[in-house]
Motif scaffolding. Sequence first.
Motif: not given
Lengths: 232, 232
Positions: B131-158
């Motif tokens: 559960g702690t690993v999930v919380a940590h990974a989610r925290h990193r995902l949130v941070a990376k959404l703010s300064y990278t284009n990582i949203g590409f891997a959650l979104a559909p092609v268009d």
Amino acid sequence: MIHRSTVHEVLIAVFQVRAFSDPDAPELAVLLWQRALDPEAGTWSLPGGTLRDDENLAASARRQLAEKVDVRSVAHLEQLSVFSEPERVPGDRRIASTFLGLVPISAEPTLPTDTAWHPVSALPDMSFDHGTVVAHARHRLVAKLSYTNIGFALAPVDFAISSLREIYGAALGYQVDATNLQRVLSRRGVIEPTGRRAPSGKAGGRPPALFRFADNSIRVTDEFAALRPPQT
Amino acid sequence: MIHRSTVHEVLIAVFQVRAFSDPDAPELAVLLWQRALDPEAGTWSLPGGTLRDDENLAASARRQLAEKVDVRSVAHLEQLSVFSEPERVPGDRRIASTFLGLVPISAEPTLPTDTAWHPVSALPDMSFDHGTVVAHARHRLVAKLSYTNIGFALAPVDFAISSLREIYGAALGYQVDATNLQRVLSRRGVIEPTGRRAPSGKAGGRPPALFRFADNSIRVTDEFAALRPPQT
């Protein structure tokens, strides 16, 4: 495949911006120690060593760093990648968790006789894959300078913008414009004026204004305005 | 202290934005499998397991992930922190290298019978420190959404901006403004118009314009203008 033991080690890339041959052109330097014994006697290694059964990685990094440098001079320490290639060192498999450490330009820690700062641009003969670890850590430092306030850990407590420009230039490996640097870091709240001026300007002109970093722990400085959590 | 063996494992937090009870309110979900055997039978675990002697961490993560999900549906996989507390699991010491994996909203990979998506906001009884690993990974995902284009891997092609807003809102855990999102991501070159429109608007109005991510690998999208390397 012959079954081998696996041990876990930590390796710390400690960087400082330092003047070497030219006092007006500081460079990014990394802390290395020279191996007296084989394997690879004579080559230069990063501080670190084997993880103990009773410590976690961060505690191990601090303990092993303390053998080479006064850890009070390390203003920032964070975990980077794990180097896990099965054949990265001869003998037992060693899985290396790497760390980034930063020492402010104003610190001059005492070092053991086997240990020295080396310019990243001219590394000596490095042990195993430690040169790759240095390159990776430098790459992460450069990235983090662009979206965090991590410069606080390389800079002195207060500084003229011309000094900060030298520090950023050395860490990044290319020159940056002082006016842009001041504008961007000020707008993002990374640096702030102290209200004081340096004792005297380098060129004998008006003493430059002194700035400081607003925080002394790392944070992301550029969350998209659109992506900030609601203020509560 | 009694000497114990130490093994190295990988754990992968695979996230996807998915609709659960309300099809109009997708949530961030994580892929978990339920342990049939002790220790901690019945609790839910992240995909992963012990590192083999002949593989590095990234290869191990891909191999072990493939036991639970079609890895072709994983659009992004990267190493996060190492969890190294000596007592984090009972028995042999296990040092866990954790990974972040992302699956686009449009993918519906087949799962084994012991495996399911769970909303991050309502995790089941979790194994060990997962559960702690999930919380940590989610925290990193949130941070990376703010300064990278990582949203590409959650979104559909268009996608229409209204859909992207739902995906970002689910991943971040708070709502974002669609107009700001479009403006910021467009200005930074993260998303671009496809020149096409959706077959029909949700509310029956004018069909919305479709956008796509400009890249499908991660990059920092907001290097300070002042800190960019010189163009050569």
